[in-house]
Scaffold this motif. Structure first.
Motif, PDB file in Angstrom:
ATOM      1  N   LEU A 296       1.015  -1.253   0.245  1.00  0.00           N
ATOM      2  CA  LEU A 296      -0.032   0.042  -0.011  1.00  0.00           C
ATOM      3  C   LEU A 296       1.012   1.140  -0.042  1.00  0.00           C
ATOM      4  N   PRO A 297       0.550   2.200  -0.709  1.00  0.00           N
ATOM      5  CA  PRO A 297       1.154   3.455  -0.657  1.00  0.00           C
ATOM      6  C   PRO A 297       1.386   4.005   0.467  1.00  0.00           C
ATOM      7  N   VAL A 298       0.403   4.218   1.394  1.00  0.00           N
ATOM      8  CA  VAL A 298       0.553   4.494   2.677  1.00  0.00           C
ATOM      9  C   VAL A 298       0.068   3.708   3.843  1.00  0.00           C
ATOM     10  N   ALA A 299       0.193   4.022   5.073  1.00  0.00           N
ATOM     11  CA  ALA A 299      -0.080   3.034   5.984  1.00  0.00           C
ATOM     12  C   ALA A 299      -1.465   3.411   6.545  1.00  0.00           C
ATOM     13  N   ILE A 300      -2.303   2.422   6.555  1.00  0.00           N
ATOM     14  CA  ILE A 300      -3.587   2.273   6.989  1.00  0.00           C
ATOM     15  C   ILE A 300      -3.854   1.694   8.320  1.00  0.00           C
ATOM     16  N   ARG A 301      -4.339   2.302   9.051  1.00  0.00           N
ATOM     17  CA  ARG A 301      -4.727   1.822  10.656  1.00  0.00           C
ATOM     18  C   ARG A 301      -5.825   0.422  10.569  1.00  0.00           C
ATOM     19  N   ALA A 302      -5.407  -0.310  11.350  1.00  0.00           N
ATOM     20  CA  ALA A 302      -6.214  -1.647  11.205  1.00  0.00           C
ATOM     21  C   ALA A 302      -7.543  -1.472  11.767  1.00  0.00           C
ATOM     22  N   SER A 303      -7.839  -0.397  12.346  1.00  0.00           N
ATOM     23  CA  SER A 303      -9.169  -0.255  12.913  1.00  0.00           C
ATOM     24  C   SER A 303     -10.125   0.235  11.452  1.00  0.00           C
ATOM     25  N   GLU A 304      -9.355   1.172  10.577  1.00  0.00           N
ATOM     26  CA  GLU A 304     -10.000   1.600   9.377  1.00  0.00           C
ATOM     27  C   GLU A 304     -10.015   0.705   8.373  1.00  0.00           C
ATOM     28  N   ALA A 305      -9.046  -0.252   8.346  1.00  0.00           N
ATOM     29  CA  ALA A 305      -9.340  -1.484   7.363  1.00  0.00           C
ATOM     30  C   ALA A 305     -10.310  -2.347   7.747  1.00  0.00           C
ATOM     31  N   THR A 306     -10.562  -2.660   8.871  1.00  0.00           N
ATOM     32  CA  THR A 306     -11.741  -3.531   9.344  1.00  0.00           C
ATOM     33  C   THR A 306     -13.021  -2.823   9.307  1.00  0.00           C
ATOM     34  N   GLU A 307     -13.204  -1.571   9.352  1.00  0.00           N
ATOM     35  CA  GLU A 307     -14.262  -0.907   9.262  1.00  0.00           C
ATOM     36  C   GLU A 307     -14.661  -0.739   7.687  1.00  0.00           C
TER      37      GLU A 307
END
Length: 398
Positions: A296-307
């Motif tokens: 991924l070009p940026v880091a995504i928080r686990a909570s955002e990915a889950t949501e």
């Protein structure tokens, strides 16, 4: 395992969003409708149409009509069968521009009017739908292109006119006294058949009658001789609004008559377009290949990915897939705690006995939790997630 709190969302578009997306197309459609109405209003007093003697368009026939009037021929333009029968009189010429538009009943009435007048009838582009009634004994073959042709017959009008721009339908007949002129592959594009007291002239096409071609070759000469041989000319432009079209027709035959009005070329063209559209759709269709893992070009928080994933599952009502992922993840985490190999984590014969040995009693049946059916609704899915969390905590603390 704790789950992040998510706010209620809706995948449906609001009225404002729908208006924003469609207002451009609606504006274009409104402009087209307004332009059409204005154009129709401005031109309401003009006459247009193929072979219309009042039309000055390239495909109209106003030029030949004006010349005939100057030579003393009276012209009456009619659009209904009742007008034809009232206007056709002895020693008159009847020009029928599109005889194939007529129903069987109309053709029968028209043929009687032709016979009673003992005059000349000119049929333009008559095909199989109308020849059997209007010109018995004449057969038609596939049409040919419009080009300059020589008379190749002894018909005085054709001999005097010489070469003419003609083509279209091709005719043949077994009547010995008929005149076959302007041949195309041995068949006539102008056929004159004598009748009782008059004659019937079949024209494969009427391009030489149009304003655009009248001054070329011998077109004007042939047009004036064919249409001006009598003092009165009835110019019949068949109309779909003619009420006589519904007389003598059953509801089923009315549908058949409508379909018969569509030229066969249009039907074949529509079929070809449909096949072409299907092939284009297959060619341009999205082809789903194997999944490719990308950084991924940026880091995504686990909570955002889950949501985000949860919203996708909710939008697609994919409770079965969501439950399967929850159970798979739970089994993968529980198996190492029980000393079960990773490859056996998803085997009920191996995992369930290990759980029973570790936990004497549980709040829910492990088999139903880890290998049960898909939840029936969202509430059952949430309850399944809570129970899986509880089972994992029991295993960890036991």
């Amino acid at each position: 395992m704790s789950r992040p709190r998510t706010s209620a969302t809706s995948a449906s578009l609001s009225a404002r969003q729908i208006w924003t997306r469609t207002r451009g197309a609606l504006l274009v459609l409104a402009l087209i409708l307004i332009g059409g109405i204005v154009l129709a209003t401005v031109q309401s007093s003009d006459h247009h149409g193929h072979l219309d003697p009042r039309s000055a368009d390239p495909n109209g026939s106003r030029a030949v009509a004006e010349i005939l009037k100057a030579q003393g021929v009276s012209i009456r333009v009619v659009t209904t069968l009742d007008e034809v029968t009232a206007a056709t009189e002895a020693d008159s010429t009847l020009l029928v521009t599109t005889p194939d538009l007529l129903t069987d009943h109309q053709q029968s009435v028209l043929h009687k009017a032709m016979t009673d007048s003992h005059g000349r009838t000119v049929l333009v582009g008559a095909g199989r739908p109308s020849l059997g009634t209007l010109a018995p004994g004449v057969t038609v073959a596939t049409s040919t292109s419009v080009t300059t042709r020589e008379p190749q017959c002894s018909l005085p009008a054709a001999v005097r006119a010489g070469s003419v721009d003609i083509g279209g339908e091709r005719y043949t007949t077994g009547i010995d006294s008929a005149d076959s002129c302007y041949l195309g592959d041995g068949m006539a594009t102008l056929l004159r058949v004598p009748t009782s007291g008059g004659d019937t002239v079949l024209l494969g096409s009427a391009d030489f009658l149009t304003n655009e071609r009248l001054d070329k070759q011998g077109n004007a000469s042939l047009a004036l001789q064919l249409l001006g041989s009598r003092s009165h000319l009835v110019w019949y432009l068949p109309s779909l609004s003619d009420t006589s079209a519904t007389e003598g027709e059953s509801p089923d035959s009315a549908t058949d008559s409508f379909l018969s009005l569509i030229p066969s070329g249009w039907l074949w063209g529509t079929l070809q377009l449909a096949v072409a559209a299907a092939l284009a759709a297959i060619w341009r269709a999205r082809r789903l290949g194997p999944l490719v893992t990308e950084r991924l070009p940026v880091a995504i928080r686990a909570s955002e990915a889950t949501e985000g994933r949860a919203r996708l599952y909710r939008k697609g009502n994919a409770r079965d897939r969501a439950a399967a992922l929850l159970r798979t993840a739970a089994r993968a985490r529980i198996a190492p705690l029980l000393g079960v190999a990773t490859q056996d984590a998803h085997s009920p014969e191996t995992l369930l006995p290990a759980i029973s040995a570790r936990l004497a009693e549980t709040a829910a049946d492990p088999r139903d939790l880890l290998f049960g059916p898909a939840p029936a609704d969202d509430a059952a899915l949430i309850r399944l997630a809570d129970q899986l969390d509880a089972l994992e905590r029991e295993v960890r603390t036991s």
